[in-house]
Design an enzyme around this catalytic site. Structure first.
Site, PDB file in Angstrom:
ATOM      1  N   GLU A  36       3.263  11.898   3.263  1.00 13.18           N
ATOM      2  CA  GLU A  36       3.044  11.916   1.799  1.00 13.18           C
ATOM      3  C   GLU A  36       2.302  13.339   1.930  1.00 13.18           C
ATOM      4  O   GLU A  36       1.728  13.818   2.174  1.00 13.18           O
ATOM      5  CB  GLU A  36       1.948  10.999   1.747  1.00 13.18           C
ATOM      6  CG  GLU A  36       1.698  10.627   0.336  1.00 13.18           C
ATOM      7  CD  GLU A  36       0.264   9.622   0.202  1.00 13.18           C
ATOM      8  OE1 GLU A  36      -0.167   9.076   1.157  1.00 13.18           O
ATOM      9  OE2 GLU A  36      -0.020   9.562  -1.035  1.00 13.18           O
ATOM     10  N   ARG A 261      -1.911   5.760  16.735  1.00 16.16           N
ATOM     11  CA  ARG A 261      -1.884   7.113  16.141  1.00 16.16           C
ATOM     12  C   ARG A 261      -2.883   8.032  17.067  1.00 16.16           C
ATOM     13  O   ARG A 261      -3.603   7.669  17.841  1.00 16.16           O
ATOM     14  CB  ARG A 261      -2.671   7.234  14.885  1.00 16.16           C
ATOM     15  CG  ARG A 261      -3.982   6.570  14.733  1.00 16.16           C
ATOM     16  CD  ARG A 261      -4.498   7.078  13.169  1.00 16.16           C
ATOM     17  NE  ARG A 261      -3.669   6.678  12.210  1.00 16.16           N
ATOM     18  CZ  ARG A 261      -3.435   7.401  11.256  1.00 16.16           C
ATOM     19  NH1 ARG A 261      -4.017   8.700  10.810  1.00 16.16           N
ATOM     20  NH2 ARG A 261      -2.544   6.942  10.032  1.00 16.16           N
ATOM     21  N   LYS A 271      -6.443  13.215   6.318  1.00 16.90           N
ATOM     22  CA  LYS A 271      -6.203  14.398   5.414  1.00 16.90           C
ATOM     23  C   LYS A 271      -7.272  14.258   4.443  1.00 16.90           C
ATOM     24  O   LYS A 271      -7.790  15.365   4.164  1.00 16.90           O
ATOM     25  CB  LYS A 271      -5.036  14.108   4.619  1.00 16.90           C
ATOM     26  CG  LYS A 271      -3.559  14.706   5.518  1.00 16.90           C
ATOM     27  CD  LYS A 271      -2.367  14.355   4.692  1.00 16.90           C
ATOM     28  CE  LYS A 271      -1.687  12.997   5.099  1.00 16.90           C
ATOM     29  NZ  LYS A 271      -0.657  12.791   4.604  1.00 16.90           N
TER      30      LYS A 271
HETATM   31  P1  ATP Z   1      -3.885  10.778   7.347  1.00 17.81           P
HETATM   32  O1  ATP Z   1      -4.599   9.371   7.756  1.00 17.81           O
HETATM   33  O2  ATP Z   1      -3.924  11.709   7.994  1.00 17.81           O
HETATM   34  O3  ATP Z   1      -3.950  10.733   5.795  1.00 17.81           O
HETATM   35  P2  ATP Z   1      -1.296   9.414   7.040  1.00 17.81           P
HETATM   36  O4  ATP Z   1      -0.657   8.526   7.788  1.00 17.81           O
HETATM   37  O5  ATP Z   1      -1.832   8.850   5.632  1.00 17.81           O
HETATM   38  O6  ATP Z   1      -2.310  10.167   7.575  1.00 17.81           O
HETATM   39  P3  ATP Z   1       1.346  10.489   6.185  1.00 17.81           P
HETATM   40  O7  ATP Z   1       1.535  11.660   5.321  1.00 17.81           O
HETATM   41  O8  ATP Z   1       1.505   9.003   5.508  1.00 17.81           O
HETATM   42  O9  ATP Z   1      -0.246  10.510   6.638  1.00 17.81           O
HETATM   43  O10 ATP Z   1       2.103  10.483   7.455  1.00 17.81           O
HETATM   44  C1  ATP Z   1       3.279  10.802   8.002  1.00 17.81           C
HETATM   45  C2  ATP Z   1       3.656  10.222   9.257  1.00 17.81           C
HETATM   46  O11 ATP Z   1       2.638  10.742  10.194  1.00 17.81           O
HETATM   47  C3  ATP Z   1       3.445   8.554   9.283  1.00 17.81           C
HETATM   48  O12 ATP Z   1       4.693   8.074   9.807  1.00 17.81           O
HETATM   49  C4  ATP Z   1       2.170   8.236  10.092  1.00 17.81           C
HETATM   50  O13 ATP Z   1       2.197   7.207  10.799  1.00 17.81           O
HETATM   51  C5  ATP Z   1       2.230   9.693  10.951  1.00 17.81           C
HETATM   52  N1  ATP Z   1       0.966  10.044  11.492  1.00 17.81           N
HETATM   53  C6  ATP Z   1      -0.114  10.366  10.665  1.00 17.81           C
HETATM   54  N2  ATP Z   1      -1.180  10.384  11.126  1.00 17.81           N
HETATM   55  C7  ATP Z   1      -0.942  10.323  12.625  1.00 17.81           C
HETATM   56  C8  ATP Z   1      -1.477  10.286  13.944  1.00 17.81           C
HETATM   57  N3  ATP Z   1      -2.977  10.692  13.710  1.00 17.81           N
HETATM   58  N4  ATP Z   1      -1.136  10.213  15.035  1.00 17.81           N
HETATM   59  C9  ATP Z   1       0.385  10.105  14.855  1.00 17.81           C
HETATM   60  N5  ATP Z   1       0.914   9.817  13.784  1.00 17.81           N
HETATM   61  C10 ATP Z   1       0.385  10.038  12.660  1.00 17.81           C
HETATM   62 MG    MG Z   2      -0.205   7.791   4.293  1.00 21.56          MG
END
Ligand code: ATP
Ligand code: MG
Length: 564
Positions: A36, A261, A271
């Site tokens: 995202e 994760r 983020k």
């Molecule tokens: P955040 O919680 O940091 O905002 P998010 O999951 O909202 O992370 P996205 O941009 O939606 O961030 O994530 C893109 C991809 O990265 C998704 O498939 C998500 O599952 C994966 N991802 C995000 N954070 C992690 C993590 N800590 N470990 C492994 N994969 C991750």
């Molecule tokens: Mg997300």
């Protein structure tokens, strides 16, 4: 699948894929990385990138980069660009498969019309509070919306008017018609569309209804023919809804697979929290070298290879775990040890005057960049100048040394690395009694730091010729948070209370050997006895270099393993 395409590492995900290929559910492997664009990528994302691109590579398949840009409020073009830079830097290539969920808004809208026509979706007039109230709880079933039994015609009319902008935000939603008594809250007639009169970074003002994540994600995966949609564990309970969307519409059915994760000690990984660190000025920017962002780590001196190795070592699992920051640092140290050229830098300088060395004399030593154990015949060397006045490390001298201190002291002889033996003859102090200068003599017979006879010295010091030294700023980093788990706070506490006030130490007058004037961003150095350093890509200027310490030389990970 050909021989060389057999996965390098098997895990529960590759087992599922193997099954699918065997039983014919899929004949190919196509993954996606779906960020995202609401922040910079962090090391957790790197794990997901390595996993998605790595699996596709191992199976001879493809990986798409798809921006999941369904929330117009938090998304920015700046992030879209940085995310692409970071993935490329990490060493992965989506070729011509760059997509945006927003590209499918029209198609998703058509699918929503289909769901309405199938009697599987309805327009609901409950507001946010009412929706929550009707939803029930984990222990109580929800209640049907009073608008649930609207006719298909009425739903089609209302949904089209939602799209046309006739309604205010929050007044209507489109909801799936599933089961308000389901034990899975995600299946209690979840919202598929909401009204947002917001400008979107790509579609502008074309839309005022936006699809919700679960719906948009399932459809985007299906539209792109993604076979395996790998995501993090918090989406496990959403999988039934993901499946419901694809099944009900009867379209290509991707398989969602969840893994745990990555969490790292001494830092935060969301983020939103990283943005908070930037906004509140605890760090200078998203790419501050203390941040766990890929741009911060790159600036700090992390290599893509180290991050990929780390992702490989930690593997994937179904259970949540916290990985020690020390492991990540250990992997980096290992990688830099193999590639970093060794140079001499004095961090906290103390002037040494070599009384018997002629003041107008200068000589240079041809010194290999790598230790002799590794030096090959064509091992690169550089010229290191020597003169009467040099700097040594202040901590390498003690006026009254304890028994285990083998470095310089009054009357004692030590080796200057690659240069000469020197003996301290005199200590000069200022009015406060602080040592400001040492007087020494050198032994001309010890050129190159070789013993002229059987004489042994125990200490070997790094040094820099005063006349030739370059001044530089060094930035020495420590973890952003003092506790392994920053969220370990009392009930009324905040994780920000655990921020490390000493995460950055600035050294303003380090003395560098002259060859470092030519250092460029992207080169790695070991400042001998001090750690691995790289030129700062943001604040360095010609004639005023700034070096970041990527990591110290002490392998805390190895030590931790010994103590276990
Ligand atoms: P955040 O919680 O940091 O905002 P998010 O999951 O909202 O992370 P996205 O941009 O939606 O961030 O994530 C893109 C991809 O990265 C998704 O498939 C998500 O599952 C994966 N991802 C995000 N954070 C992690 C993590 N800590 N470990 C492994 N994969 C991750
Ligand atoms: Mg997300």
């Amino acid at each position: 699948m050909s021989e060389e395409n057999i996965p390098s590492r098997s895990n529960f995900i590759t087992e599922i894929i193997d099954q699918h290929l065997e039983n014919g559910r899929f004949t190919n492997v196509h993954t996606r990385f779906p960020p995202e664009p609401n922040g910079y990528l962090h090391i957790g994302h790197a794990k997901s990138i390595c996993l998605n691109f790595g699996i596709a590579r191992d199976y001879g398949g493809l990986t798409n980069l798809r921006f999941d840009d369904t929330n117009p409020i938090t998304e920015e073009v700046e992030y879209v660009e940085s995310i692409q830079d970071d993935i490329r830097w990490l060493g992965f290539d989506w070729e011509d498969r760059l997509y945006f969920a927003s590209d499918y808004f029209a198609q998703m809208y058509d699918y929503a019309l289909q769901l309405i026509k199938l009697g599987k979706a309805f327009v609901c007039d409950l507001n946010v509070d009412e929706l929550r109230h009707y939803r029930g709880t984990l222990t109580e079933p929800g209640k049907n919306s009073p608008y649930r039994e609207r006719s298909i015609e009425e739903n089609l009319d209302l949904f089209q008017r939602m799209k046309a902008g006739e309604f205010q935000e929050g007044s209507h939603t489109l909801r799936a018609k599933i089961d308000m008594a389901s034990p899975n809250l995600n299946l209690r007639d979840p919202v598929l569309y909401r009204i947002l009169h917001a400008h979107h970074h790509r579609t502008g003002d074309e839309w005022c209804i936006y699809p919700m994540y679960d719906y948009a994600h399932a459809l985007s995966d299906s539209i792109e023919g993604i076979t395996h949609s790998i995501c993090t564990l918090e989406f496990e309970d959403h999988r039934p809804l993901y499946d419901w969307c694809l099944q009900t519409l009867g379209i290509f059915h991707s398989q969602q697979i969840e893994f745990a994760r990555l969490n790292l000690t001494h830092t935060v990984m969301s983020k939103r929290k990283l943005l908070q660190l930037v906004r509140e000025g605890h760090v200078s920017s998203w790419n501050d070298p203390r941040m766990p962002t890929l741009s911060g780590m790159r600036r700090r001196g992390y290599t893509p290879e180290a991050i990929r190795t780390f992702a490989d070592i930690i593997g994937v699992a179904k259970a949540h775990s916290n990985v020690d920051m020390e492991l990540l640092e250990h992997v980096l140290r290992d990688d830099l040890n193999a590639r970093a050229r060794r140079v001499m830098v004095v961090v906290e300088p103390l002037k040494v005057i070599i009384g018997n060395y002629p003041s107008d004399k200068e000589e240079t030593f041809d010194v290999p960049y790598f230790p002799s154990s590794r030096a090959l015949d064509d091992s690169p060397t550089r010229q290191v100048p020597f003169s009467r006045e040099i700097f040594i490390e202040r901590s390498d001298f003690m006026e009254e040394p304890p028994s285990k201190f083998y470095r310089l002291a009054p009357g004692r002889e030590v080796r200057l690395m690659n240069a000469y033996y020197i003996t301290c003859t005199d200590v000069v102090k200022d009015a406060n009694g602080e040592v400001v200068e040492l007087h020494c003599t050198y032994d001309p017979e010890s050129r190159g730091g070789m013993s002229p006879d059987e004489r042994k010295v125990r200490g070997t010091l790094h040094w820099v010729s005063a006349r030739h030294a370059i001044n530089a700023e060094l930035r020495l980093y420590d973890t952003l948070f003092t506790l392994p788990n920053p969220f370990d706070v009392p009930d009324d506490g905040d994780f920000m209370d655990n921020i490390n006030p000493n995460s950055l130490q600035v050294v303003t007058d380090a003395k560098l050997e002259p060859v470092l004037a030519e250092a460029v961003v992207g080169e790695f150095f070991q400042f001998m006895r001090q750690g691995y350093f790289c030129l700062d890509s943001v604040d360095s200027q010609a004639g005023a270099p700034v070096f970041n310490r990527s990591i110290s030389l002490v392998d805390t990970w190895a030590k931790m393993q010994q103590n276990r």
